[in-house]
Design a protein around this motif. Sequence first.
Motif, mmCIF file in Angstrom:
data_model
loop_
_atom_site.group_PDB
_atom_site.id
_atom_site.type_symbol
_atom_site.label_atom_id
_atom_site.label_comp_id
_atom_site.label_asym_id
_atom_site.label_seq_id
_atom_site.Cartn_x
_atom_site.Cartn_y
_atom_site.Cartn_z
ATOM 1 N N CYS A 8 -49.795 22.758 10.347
ATOM 2 C CA CYS A 8 -50.802 21.698 10.448
ATOM 3 C C CYS A 8 -51.740 21.705 9.243
ATOM 4 C CB CYS A 8 -51.603 21.859 11.743
ATOM 5 S SG CYS A 8 -52.892 20.585 11.944
ATOM 6 N N ASP A 26 -51.756 16.090 22.482
ATOM 7 C CA ASP A 26 -50.660 15.882 21.532
ATOM 8 C C ASP A 26 -49.523 15.036 22.094
ATOM 9 O OD1 ASP A 26 -52.125 17.450 19.848
ATOM 10 O OD2 ASP A 26 -50.814 19.199 19.948
ATOM 11 N N ASN A 39 -52.964 15.117 16.004
ATOM 12 C CA ASN A 39 -52.801 16.369 16.753
ATOM 13 C C ASN A 39 -53.913 17.348 16.383
ATOM 14 O OD1 ASN A 39 -50.456 15.224 17.664
ATOM 15 N ND2 ASN A 39 -49.111 16.405 16.340
#
Length: 304
Positions: free
Chosen positions: A134, A268, A274
Amino acid sequence: MTRGEPEVLVVGAGPAGLTAATYLARFRRSVLVADGGEPRANWIPVSHNTPGFPEGLSGRDMLGRMRQQAEEYGAILEPGRAENLRLVEGGFETDLNGRTVRVRAVLLASGLEDHHPDLPGVDPAIRRSLVRICPICDGFEATGKRVAVIGDSDLGIREAAFLRTYSDDVTLFHIGPPDALTCRSELDRLGVTLLEGSVEGVTLEGDRVRAISWGGTERAFDFLYSALGTTPNCKLARTLGARLATDGRLEVDLHQVTSVPGLYAAGDVVRGLNQIAVATAEAAVAATAIHNLLRQRDGMTVRD
């Protein structure tokens, strides 16, 4: 409440599910959380962008606090996976740990699953932040570092381009078919180096990626990001015909309602960003909407 008498079922015990459980319990709703296993947030070694924790916070510690908070107000957390969600008069039924659970409303906070690179030791490497998933969460820590991205589609190009926010040295390892990169001409303009072919191995040393083996050679990097996509956990919603977005996640309205009345979703599993902050915000909206819906059904709201 007793275990057989919940009003609301929350599916998932990640940041969204636990936030919703706390809100619903504080609304004096009987709420049951089906905890289907280790949440994605549990993989976070240290989060530095969770609001209110400037020193950072591990995903495990954060979830532990959130569980304690939800249970303090009376939410029941039960290990197990909800199966076979069904519409019935007045709400929904599902199977949980060998029994039928009937509720008035359901919130899906079931998250998604990451597609990890097929490399030895990848799971512990993710837990140590050596392999990352991420860049929005932790791209700042890659500032000025040598960054590699593994991808098999245009998602890899987009993630590499985003990481150029932080580094001038970004390399994309494209391990998919050549025609899966439809905008490869953008790579030169964006300043991203492209290498194509399978990644043979990743050598980890201490707290860094010492080398990535490719085509019989090795290249050294500081950070490795996986951009291989995800699979949303939408099975329960699909069985009810809930509308999905183009990326396979659930579409919801401004109150987090799916296309199935009484079925809500947050986190999510919903189309969007997210992020923990987003998941908890969506959960707060959903929980409040559920409470107001049930109040309205009970004739306890002001009539227009």
